[in-house]
Design a protein around this motif. Sequence first.
Motif, PDB file in Angstrom:
ATOM      1  N   THR A  73       0.858  -1.190   0.000  1.00 40.24           N
ATOM      2  CA  THR A  73       0.000   0.000   0.000  1.00 40.24           C
ATOM      3  C   THR A  73       0.894   1.239   0.000  1.00 40.24           C
ATOM      4  OG1 THR A  73      -0.169  -0.141   2.407  1.00 40.24           O
ATOM      5  CG2 THR A  73      -1.940  -1.127   1.120  1.00 40.24           C
ATOM      6  N   PHE A  74       1.655   1.404   1.084  1.00 40.04           N
ATOM      7  CA  PHE A  74       2.649   2.474   1.139  1.00 40.04           C
ATOM      8  C   PHE A  74       4.074   1.916   1.058  1.00 40.04           C
ATOM      9  CE2 PHE A  74      -0.924   4.646   3.177  1.00 40.04           C
ATOM     10  CZ  PHE A  74      -0.852   5.897   2.597  1.00 40.04           C
ATOM     11  N   ILE A  75       4.244   0.688   1.535  1.00 43.18           N
ATOM     12  CA  ILE A  75       5.582   0.145   1.804  1.00 43.18           C
ATOM     13  C   ILE A  75       5.882  -1.076   0.934  1.00 43.18           C
ATOM     14  CG2 ILE A  75       7.063  -0.822   3.622  1.00 43.18           C
ATOM     15  CD1 ILE A  75       6.338   2.115   4.049  1.00 43.18           C
ATOM     16  N   GLN A  76       7.169  -1.236   0.612  1.00 41.95           N
ATOM     17  CA  GLN A  76       7.654  -2.476   0.017  1.00 41.95           C
ATOM     18  C   GLN A  76       8.915  -2.898   0.770  1.00 41.95           C
ATOM     19  OE1 GLN A  76       9.341  -2.131  -3.946  1.00 41.95           O
ATOM     20  NE2 GLN A  76       9.659   0.068  -3.686  1.00 41.95           N
ATOM     21  N   LYS A  77       9.243  -4.177   0.678  1.00 43.23           N
ATOM     22  CA  LYS A  77      10.452  -4.671   1.342  1.00 43.23           C
ATOM     23  C   LYS A  77      11.350  -5.322   0.303  1.00 43.23           C
ATOM     24  CE  LYS A  77      10.382  -8.167   4.364  1.00 43.23           C
ATOM     25  NZ  LYS A  77      10.239  -8.923   5.633  1.00 43.23           N
ATOM     26  N   GLU A  78      12.559  -4.781   0.169  1.00 44.63           N
ATOM     27  CA  GLU A  78      13.534  -5.314  -0.776  1.00 44.63           C
ATOM     28  C   GLU A  78      14.849  -5.548  -0.059  1.00 44.63           C
ATOM     29  OE1 GLU A  78      14.017  -2.711  -4.072  1.00 44.63           O
ATOM     30  OE2 GLU A  78      12.116  -3.256  -5.014  1.00 44.63           O
ATOM     31  N   HIS A  79      15.383  -6.755  -0.206  1.00 40.77           N
ATOM     32  CA  HIS A  79      16.680  -7.093   0.384  1.00 40.77           C
ATOM     33  C   HIS A  79      16.728  -6.722   1.874  1.00 40.77           C
ATOM     34  CE1 HIS A  79      17.791  -7.701  -3.753  1.00 40.77           C
ATOM     35  NE2 HIS A  79      17.612  -6.425  -4.037  1.00 40.77           N
ATOM     36  N   ASN A  80      15.658  -7.079   2.581  1.00 41.60           N
ATOM     37  CA  ASN A  80      15.564  -6.835   4.028  1.00 41.60           C
ATOM     38  C   ASN A  80      15.572  -5.356   4.402  1.00 41.60           C
ATOM     39  OD1 ASN A  80      15.221  -9.434   4.992  1.00 41.60           O
ATOM     40  ND2 ASN A  80      17.414  -9.839   5.083  1.00 41.60           N
ATOM     41  N   VAL A  81      15.114  -4.522   3.488  1.00 37.15           N
ATOM     42  CA  VAL A  81      15.004  -3.086   3.765  1.00 37.15           C
ATOM     43  C   VAL A  81      13.588  -2.627   3.426  1.00 37.15           C
ATOM     44  CG1 VAL A  81      15.798  -0.772   3.144  1.00 37.15           C
ATOM     45  CG2 VAL A  81      17.451  -2.637   3.352  1.00 37.15           C
ATOM     46  N   TYR A  82      12.933  -1.986   4.400  1.00 36.26           N
ATOM     47  CA  TYR A  82      11.614  -1.404   4.151  1.00 36.26           C
ATOM     48  C   TYR A  82      11.790  -0.024   3.523  1.00 36.26           C
ATOM     49  CZ  TYR A  82       9.667  -4.914   7.361  1.00 36.26           C
ATOM     50  OH  TYR A  82       9.288  -6.088   7.969  1.00 36.26           O
TER      51      TYR A  82
END
Length: 644
Positions: free
Chosen positions: A301-310
Amino acid sequence: MILLIGKTLLKQAPVHGIRIKETLKVWKDNDDKMFINTRAVQCVLKCIQENGCVTITDSFGVGKTTTLRHIALLMADEGYDVILVTKPSEIVRFYNPNTKSLFVVDDLCGNFSIDQSDIKSWEPIMQDLNQIIDINQSKILAACRLQVYQDEKFDSLSVFKSCVCNMLSDSMCLSKTEKNAMYMLYLKAKPSVIDYRYDCFPLLCKLCHENSELDAPDFFRNPFSVYEAEIDKLFKKGLYAKYCALALCVVFNNKLNVDLFIEDIDEMTKTIIWNTCEACKLDRGTSRLVLQSELDLLTHTFIQKEHNVYKTINNKIFDFLAYYFGQKILYCLIKNADIGLIKERFLLGRSDIVNQFIAVIPLKYHQIYIKRMIDDWSKGKVQGVFNNINMYIPLFRNTFLSFLKTLNISYQKQLANTFDKCQPCTHTSIMQFSNDDTYDTPLLHCCYIGDIALVNWCCSQGVDENRCSFNGKSPIMVGFERGHTELVKMLLERRADWNKCDKREESILMMAFEHGHTDMVKMLLERRADWKKCDKREESLLMMAFEHGHRDMVKMLLDRGVDYNICDMFGESFVMQSCKYGDNKKLSVFLKKGADLNECDGQNKSLLAIACEGDHIEIVNMLLKRANYNKRDRYDESCVMKSC
C-alpha cells in the motif's frame, strides 16, 4: 437485469431485504454509467464461478469495492440471490440450502487496520461457512484491505484465504489502456501528460469527476491530497503504530533495515525510535516488533520490502511522506532524522529551489536546525553538512557563520579541523582519474561553494591551507575549478602552494592553460609558477594550450622561450604532431620560430615523410622548401619512394 432477493430473506427480515434491493438498484445505476470492464473483473468473476469463497484485496482507491459490486450484479444475472452482509451471523441466519445465494462482505475485518472484535465475531462460524460453501449452492464474495489481509491475526479466517484476488498483482493491476479508458469515461477527455504510477488511479478519476474545480492534469501529477486524507485517518482513528511506522520510514530516509527491529541496536538508534514513537503518540517503550508488524501490514500500500530493507513503494510516495511528516512532527525530524533527510528536505527560507515537497522551516526552529548541523559536523559528517541545500543560499551561509562565531573558540577550531570520516572511493586503474571526488575538509567544501567569508573563517582557525582531497585536489585547485577567481586570489595572497599537483600531476597553472583562463595564467606566471613542468602523460603547458585551441597562451609561452621540441610520452614533438595530423597553422608557428625541419621520430622518419604518409599536401609543400626529401627512414625508404 432482475435483482433477486431471496424469499427467505424477505420473509425473515423484510426491512433488510427491501434495503438490499434498494442498494442493489443504486449499484446498478452507477455501474451502468461509470464502470470499465478490466482484466481484474474478469479474473474475479472466473474465480467466484469456480470457488465457494473469493476475497478481493488491494490498497485504498484501487477499486475493490467497485469490482465487488459489479461481480455481485453479474452473479444476480446468473440467478443468485445477493445478500449484503454486515455481521457474520447474518450468513448463517439467511442461508438457504435450496437457494443459490451470494453473500457479499465489504471491508472485511476493518478499513484501515484489522479489527480484533471482527476477528472474534468471524472465528466461531468458520466451520459453518466451510459447510455452506461446500454445498455449491451458496458463495461468499468479500473485499478486504491488503494491510488487513496481511495481518497474522487474519490467518484464523481460513475460509477467506482459500481463493484471493490481489488487484495490485501484475496479472490484475490496471493496464495503461484500462487507465486511459477510465480517465476518458470519468473526465470526458483524452488523458494529457499524467502519472500512471499511482495505485489509487480509479479513486483519482472519481474525485476529479466529482469535483469539476480540480485541474485534472495537475491533480494526476500530484494527487497527494488523497494520501494525506488516508494518513490523517490513521491518526484520527488512533492507529498510532501504523502512523509511527510510516514516520520511521521518513526518519531513516526511506531505508529501514529489518535488523533495526529484530537485532540488538545501539542506544542512539534506540533513542531515535523511541523519540519517534513519542512524537506519534505511542509509548516510548513500544516494542520494535509491533512496529515491524505494522510495516508488514502496509506492504504494497505504502511500503515495500527489498533485500531486508523497508521503503516506500515509489519515490513519489516518499516525497509526500517526507513533506507530510515535516509538517506534523518537524521538531522530531530535525532532532532525529537521518542526515540525508536533513540536508535535502528542509529550507530555512524561500529560495530559487523549486520543489513542492521541500518543507520551509518556521523561524522558531531555525536555531535548532543549525545546532543539528553543527552536531553532525562535530561527528565527522562534514560532507553531509556542506552539501546541505541551505549552504547554497548566501543569506543562510551568513546566518550559519554568525552562529559559528558565537561558539567557544576551542570548539570552532575543533570543527574547522574536523575531517570526513568516510573512506575514499576505490577506483580501478581505468577509473583512477574519475571526475568524482570527495572533499573531506571544511576548507575544501567552502572553496567548492566559493564563500570567501567561510574560507577566511577556516583559515583563521589554523587549518592546513594545502591539505588535499582524496584525489589530490588542494583548496586553491577546487576554488579555481569552480570559477571562484576572487577566492583563488585570496588564497594566493595567503601563499597557498600554487605548484602543488593532484594525482594526475596537474598543477593549477596547467588547469588554467587547459581552460583558457588567461588572466589567471598571467597572475600565476607573475608569481613564478613552474611553467616547465609536464603532467603524468608528459604533456607540457604548450601542448595543453595547443590541444585546447588557446592561441594567445601559445604565443605567451613561445615568447617566454618554451621548448617546443619537447616530446610527449609517445616520443612525439609538437612539430611532428603538426605534420602527422595536418595542422598547417600550428606548423607555421613553429617554422617562424626556426623549428628543425630535418627532425626525425623514433623510426627515423623525417617530418616530410610523416606528412607524406598522411597525404597532407599543404604541409608537404611547406616542408619541400627547406627539408631534405632524400632522407631515408630505418627501413631505408625515402619520401620519394613512399610517394611512388
